[in-house]
Design a protein around this motif. Structure first.
Motif, PDB file in Angstrom:
ATOM      1  N   ILE A 160       0.870  -1.188   0.000  1.00 13.75           N
ATOM      2  CA  ILE A 160       0.000   0.000   0.000  1.00 13.75           C
ATOM      3  C   ILE A 160       0.898   1.225   0.000  1.00 13.75           C
ATOM      4  O   ILE A 160       1.786   1.355   0.852  1.00 13.75           O
ATOM      5  N   THR A 161       0.713   2.087  -0.954  1.00 13.65           N
ATOM      6  CA  THR A 161       1.562   3.272  -1.002  1.00 13.65           C
ATOM      7  C   THR A 161       0.746   4.507  -1.373  1.00 13.65           C
ATOM      8  O   THR A 161      -0.364   4.405  -1.891  1.00 13.65           O
ATOM      9  N   ALA A 162       1.357   5.642  -1.100  1.00 11.67           N
ATOM     10  CA  ALA A 162       0.709   6.896  -1.490  1.00 11.67           C
ATOM     11  C   ALA A 162       1.393   7.467  -2.719  1.00 11.67           C
ATOM     12  O   ALA A 162       0.967   8.454  -3.276  1.00 11.67           O
ATOM     13  N   SER A 163       2.475   6.813  -3.136  1.00 10.64           N
ATOM     14  CA  SER A 163       3.199   7.353  -4.284  1.00 10.64           C
ATOM     15  C   SER A 163       2.892   6.549  -5.535  1.00 10.64           C
ATOM     16  O   SER A 163       2.558   5.376  -5.479  1.00 10.64           O
ATOM     17  N   ASP A 164       3.009   7.185  -6.645  1.00 11.10           N
ATOM     18  CA  ASP A 164       2.846   6.518  -7.931  1.00 11.10           C
ATOM     19  C   ASP A 164       4.181   6.619  -8.647  1.00 11.10           C
ATOM     20  O   ASP A 164       4.523   7.638  -9.220  1.00 11.10           O
ATOM     21  N   ALA A 165       4.935   5.524  -8.594  1.00 11.75           N
ATOM     22  CA  ALA A 165       6.313   5.548  -9.070  1.00 11.75           C
ATOM     23  C   ALA A 165       6.431   5.980 -10.528  1.00 11.75           C
ATOM     24  O   ALA A 165       7.400   6.596 -10.924  1.00 11.75           O
TER      25      ALA A 165
END
Ligand code: ATP
Ligand code: MN
Length: 478
Positions: A160-165
């Motif tokens: 789960i992340t808040a960044s969009d690589a």
């Protein structure tokens, strides 16, 4: 203690006979009320269990059906049958689990891959899928072994992340908000400050950015885990949930990166060829039969084993993007207007172009480097020409892109300038930018789509057949 059995692989691999053994497994076929072909998944080969006339009563014999699970005790004896050294002469047979022969979907005959996809929960019990998933396991194991031998740290990056690589859309949102009545701002937009994490979150599309943080401390790390893309691409090479291997190395430039990727791919293929020869030979046979159904012109010119050997013993071709475009522009295919999509410097190569380079022109895996910056991600290192970035994609025959990687932009000012151009807020990636503030160094990495590797090694053609439970648009059964 229940588990007193010997695995069929061990039993068949042993020269000896004349000793007692217990085996357990699933019945593939039962011939003449006498010969059971038993499989326990340890190997593609079945063990022949011979039931002497009179050993079992009628009722028990009737329960030995395709799909049933049994325990057989007896003596390992030399076999008179073809293709097997030994067999088990049963002294007792116990039915562990019945299987209704009328209803069991996996009958002892050839099923289509489509049918088996609909029965993905049972397809492991076929020769083809048994072989595929043992090879998949071997490749996964070899990946860890390769990096472990090289002193890489296996790093678990968040799911789960808040960044969009990638700086692109195509993500699955993760939320606990009530879909029908989400909290809203005054302007009507959803207020994610009230969501579980106090912000908007999604499933990861790549572990790279976090991986870079690890490389800036351990020197060499790799991630190997599930990644998610909500792209609506119904192709034979895309899944919504797939596994990616992402090494990230400090003190590497683009060439170091390519060298590592090449030796990595060779290592894991060599591992499978050494440890799973029986499975691969079975899959090679399968492919050969499938190819025979095709018109001559569409058939591959190499069998599966030949193809793998070829990759093991030949260097990949390395060309720049600019050279690749030139080759395409000079190609008979281009001149005869065979390409559907446009070819000119600056376009993102389509699958048809990649396949032309790999399958028609070079006839081997190709590494394409130095792509135009506008078709690649913000974190790729800008080349001195100001137009291209130090990217590399590895293209494989029959698959297309199998690896995407680059040298990363370690220069703070250049990185921030690029993010500004692409409207990527520095405030959200402050932690990523910190690596460029505190002890930055040249570094590089790549992502290998694990299922694309499994496709390549098994000779399968649809990515949905090389992951146990494929996830793709409108499908999340099982
Ligand atoms: P493609 O152009 O094939 O969609 P990509 O450029 O989106 O690939 P990257 O973002 O560079 O791919 O991801 C790294 C690797 O992950 C790719 O080289 C490929 O092997 C694999 N990959 C990417 N998308 C998928 C997908 N949807 N399903 C399975 N594997 C994928
Ligand atoms: Mn893609």
């Amino acid at each position: 203690m229940f588990n007193t059995r010997v695995k069929i692989k061990a039993l068949l691999g042993n020269e000896a006979s004349g000793y007692p053994a217990t085996v357990m497994g699933w019945v593939r076929t039962f011939r003449n009320s006498q010969f059971i072909a038993l499989n326990d998944g340890s190997t593609n080969s079945n063990l022949q269990v011979v039931v002497a006339l009179g050993l079992l009563d009628e009722a028990t014999l009737r329960r030995i059906t395709t799909g049933a699970c049994i325990k057989a005790m007896g003596e390992v004896v030399p076999s008179l049958g073809k293709g097997q050294r030994v067999e088990l002469k049963a002294t007792s047979i116990e039915i562990l689990g019945d299987s209704d022969a009328e209803k069991f979907p996996i009958q002892p005959k050839k099923h289509s891959l489509e049918f088996l996809r609909e029965n993905a929960h049972l397809r492991f019990r076929t020769n083809t899928f048994g072989a595929i998933f043992r090879v998949r396991h071997a490749l996964a194991f070899a990946i860890h072994q390769f990096f472990n031998e090289k002193g890489f740290v296996y790093m678990h990056t968040p799911v789960i992340t808040a960044s969009d690589a990638e700086g692109a859309g195509e993500m699955f949102r993760v939320t606990t908000l009530d879909m029908h009545q989400p909290p809203r701002h005054e302007d009507g937009s959803v207020n994610f400050a009230e969501d579980f994490f106090g912000r908007s979150t999604n499933l990861t599309v790549s572990g790279q950015l976090e991986g870079e943080l690890g490389a800036m401390a351990f020197s060499d790390i790799y991630t190997f885990g599930p990644t998610f893309r909500a792209e609506n691409s119904n192709t034979t090479r895309h899944l919504a949930e797939f596994w990616m291997v992402e090494p990230e190395m400090a003190f590497y430039d683009l060439e170091d990166n390519m060298n590592l990727a090449e030796s990595f791919i060779r290592y894991v293929i060599q591992y499978a060829v050494t440890h799973n020869r029986e499975d691969l030979e079975f899959l090679a046979q399968r492919l050969e039969e499938e190819e025979k159904q095709k018109p001559q012109a569409e058939r591959g010119d190499m069998g599966l084993m030949e193809k793998l050997d070829f990759v093991l013993s030949n260097d990949f071709e390395r060309i720049t993007y600019t050279e690749a475009i030139d080759i395409l522009l000079q190609s008979p295919a281009y001149k005869k207007k065979k390409f559907q999509y446009e070819v000119k410097w600056g376009v993102d190569m389509q699958s048809e172009h990649e396949r032309y380079l790999v399958e028609k022109h070079f006839k081997k895996p190709v590494i394409v480097t130095n792509y135009p910056k506008d078709i690649k991600s913000f974190y790729m290192r800008l080349n001195d020409d100001g137009k291209t970035v130090a990217a590399m994609d590895i293209l494989a025959p029959g698959i297309g892109e199998i690896v995407g990687g680059s040298q990363r932009e370690e220069r703070y000012d250049k990185l921030v300038a690029r993010m500004e151009q692409l409207h990527i807020p520095a405030s959200e990636l402050w932690w990523y930018l910190d690596t460029r503030r505190y002890g930055a160094c040249p570094h590089a990495g790549f992502g290998l789509g694990f299922e694309r590797l499994v496709l390549f090694v098994t000779g399968m053609t649809n990515i949905r057949d090389v992951i146990p439970f494929p996830r793709f648009p409108k499908s999340a059964e099982f």
